[in-house]
Write a protein that holds these residues in place. Structure first.
Motif, short mmCIF file in Angstrom:
data_model
loop_
_atom_site.label_atom_id
_atom_site.label_comp_id
_atom_site.label_asym_id
_atom_site.label_seq_id
_atom_site.Cartn_x
_atom_site.Cartn_y
_atom_site.Cartn_z
N ALA A 6 129.50 39.29 38.16
CA ALA A 6 129.19 38.50 36.97
C ALA A 6 130.31 37.53 36.63
N PHE A 7 129.99 36.55 35.81
CA PHE A 7 130.98 35.59 35.33
C PHE A 7 130.78 35.39 33.83
N LEU A 8 131.82 34.93 33.17
CA LEU A 8 131.74 34.66 31.74
C LEU A 8 130.76 33.53 31.48
N SER A 9 129.91 33.73 30.48
CA SER A 9 128.92 32.72 30.12
C SER A 9 129.47 31.81 29.04
N SER A 10 129.11 30.53 29.10
CA SER A 10 129.46 29.62 28.02
C SER A 10 128.63 29.99 26.79
N ALA A 11 129.13 29.62 25.62
CA ALA A 11 128.40 29.89 24.37
C ALA A 11 127.06 29.16 24.37
N ARG A 12 127.04 27.95 24.90
CA ARG A 12 125.80 27.17 24.94
C ARG A 12 124.75 27.84 25.81
N LEU A 13 125.15 28.33 26.99
CA LEU A 13 124.20 28.98 27.88
C LEU A 13 123.64 30.24 27.24
N ARG A 14 124.48 31.07 26.62
CA ARG A 14 123.99 32.28 25.97
C ARG A 14 123.07 31.93 24.80
N GLN A 15 123.47 30.97 23.98
CA GLN A 15 122.65 30.62 22.82
C GLN A 15 121.29 30.08 23.25
N ASN A 16 121.28 29.20 24.23
CA ASN A 16 120.01 28.66 24.70
C ASN A 16 119.14 29.74 25.32
N GLY A 17 119.76 30.67 26.04
CA GLY A 17 119.01 31.78 26.62
C GLY A 17 118.36 32.64 25.55
N GLU A 18 119.12 32.98 24.51
CA GLU A 18 118.58 33.77 23.41
C GLU A 18 117.46 33.02 22.69
N THR A 19 117.64 31.71 22.50
CA THR A 19 116.61 30.90 21.83
C THR A 19 115.33 30.87 22.65
N LEU A 20 115.47 30.69 23.96
CA LEU A 20 114.28 30.66 24.82
C LEU A 20 113.52 31.97 24.74
N ILE A 21 114.22 33.07 24.85
CA ILE A 21 113.57 34.38 24.80
C ILE A 21 112.86 34.58 23.46
N ALA A 22 113.53 34.23 22.37
CA ALA A 22 112.93 34.39 21.04
C ALA A 22 111.70 33.51 20.90
N ARG A 29 104.47 27.19 19.96
CA ARG A 29 103.50 26.25 20.51
C ARG A 29 104.17 25.10 21.23
N VAL A 30 105.38 24.76 20.80
CA VAL A 30 106.11 23.67 21.45
C VAL A 30 106.52 24.10 22.86
N SER A 31 106.38 23.21 23.83
CA SER A 31 106.75 23.52 25.21
C SER A 31 108.22 23.91 25.30
N GLN A 32 108.46 25.00 26.01
CA GLN A 32 109.83 25.46 26.23
C GLN A 32 110.41 24.96 27.55
N ALA A 33 109.64 24.14 28.26
CA ALA A 33 110.10 23.63 29.56
C ALA A 33 111.40 22.82 29.43
N PRO A 34 111.53 21.91 28.46
CA PRO A 34 112.79 21.16 28.34
C PRO A 34 114.00 22.08 28.11
N LEU A 35 113.81 23.12 27.27
CA LEU A 35 114.91 24.05 27.01
C LEU A 35 115.26 24.82 28.26
N LEU A 36 114.25 25.29 29.00
CA LEU A 36 114.53 26.02 30.23
C LEU A 36 115.22 25.12 31.26
#
Length: 231
Positions: A6-22, A29-36
């Motif tokens: 494993a490697f340390l994750s940036s705050a942006r990568l973790r936050q975006n990952g959590e947002t996508l999952i939520a 309803r909004v497409s999550q493709a741009p976020l992914l």
């Protein structure tokens, strides 16, 4: 004990990952493709930084070898960014859901160098893989570096292939792509594997004793012996 690479994750990568999952769980309803796609760009860049560019900085390679590594990394980035953008843009949120769930398993929390809990990205490795990696590191620390070069090359290639499986192949399979998109994704992974194996083959045998120790220590820093998944 379950060990992770494993490697340390940036705050942006973790936050975006959590947002996508939520958002996927809440059936946004909004497409999550741009976020992914943003996640995949950051994710790819951070994987390459952790596994390759950090090593270049550590070893202070010759200008020629530094250009070889950076050139390979640029090729990989361009390939993954292009393939990800093409594939992800064609998928709806329901198709993205399995990948979002899988990403939750790659998001780890583990102590950092100072003992504080920190966000990581990583995948579990088998006991056999861990033992091979640990054995090479231990022997090199004991001063036995030159004779360990073949074993080091083999284990670095093994870790590379496992990382490609965890970070690219499995997510692609979860998306259940059509034939043409799947061939494009497989081609991208093939480019990455070929470039990385080439760099390892050319780089490692020419390293000095001290440089080989640097590689061993850095690889050890990527091993998490205590971690738990975000989800």
């Amino acid at each position: 004990m379950t060990a992770y690479i494993a490697f340390l994750s940036s705050a942006r990568l973790r936050q975006n990952g959590e947002t996508l999952i939520a958002n996927i769980e809440q059936r946004a309803r909004v497409s999550q493709a741009p976020l992914l796609n943003d996640i995949m760009v950051d994710f790819t860049d951070e994987v390459l930084q952790a596994f390759f560019l950090e090593v270049v900085d550590l070893l202070k390679l010759s200008p020629f070898m530094s250009r070889v590594v950076h050139g390979s990394v640029s090729t990989i980035k361009g390939t993954v960014h292009s393939v990800s953008r093409t594939i992800i843009s064609k998928l709806d949120n329901q198709q993205l859901a399995p990948m979002a769930g899988y990403m939750g398993g790659l998001m780890l929390d583990a102590p950092d160098a100072h003992g504080h809990s920190a966000a990581h990205v990583g995948f579990p490795v088998s006991a056999a893989t861990y033992e091979r990696l640990h054995a090479v590191i231990t022997k090199m620390r004991a001063g036995d570096t030159a004779s360990q070069v073949p074993a080091l090359v083999a284990v670095l290639n093994e870790v590379t292939d496992l990382a490609l499986e965890a970070y690219f192949t499995t997510p692609t399979e979860l998306l259940k792509l059509g034939f043409l998109l799947r061939k494009m994704a497989d081609g991208g992974v093939g480019v990455i594997r070929g470039a990385v194996h080439m760099v390892i083959k050319r780089l490692v045998p020419d390293l000095s004793h001290d440089q080989l120790l640097e590689v061993a220590e850095y690889m050890d820093s990527l091993i998490l012996r205590s971690a738990h998944a975000y989800r």
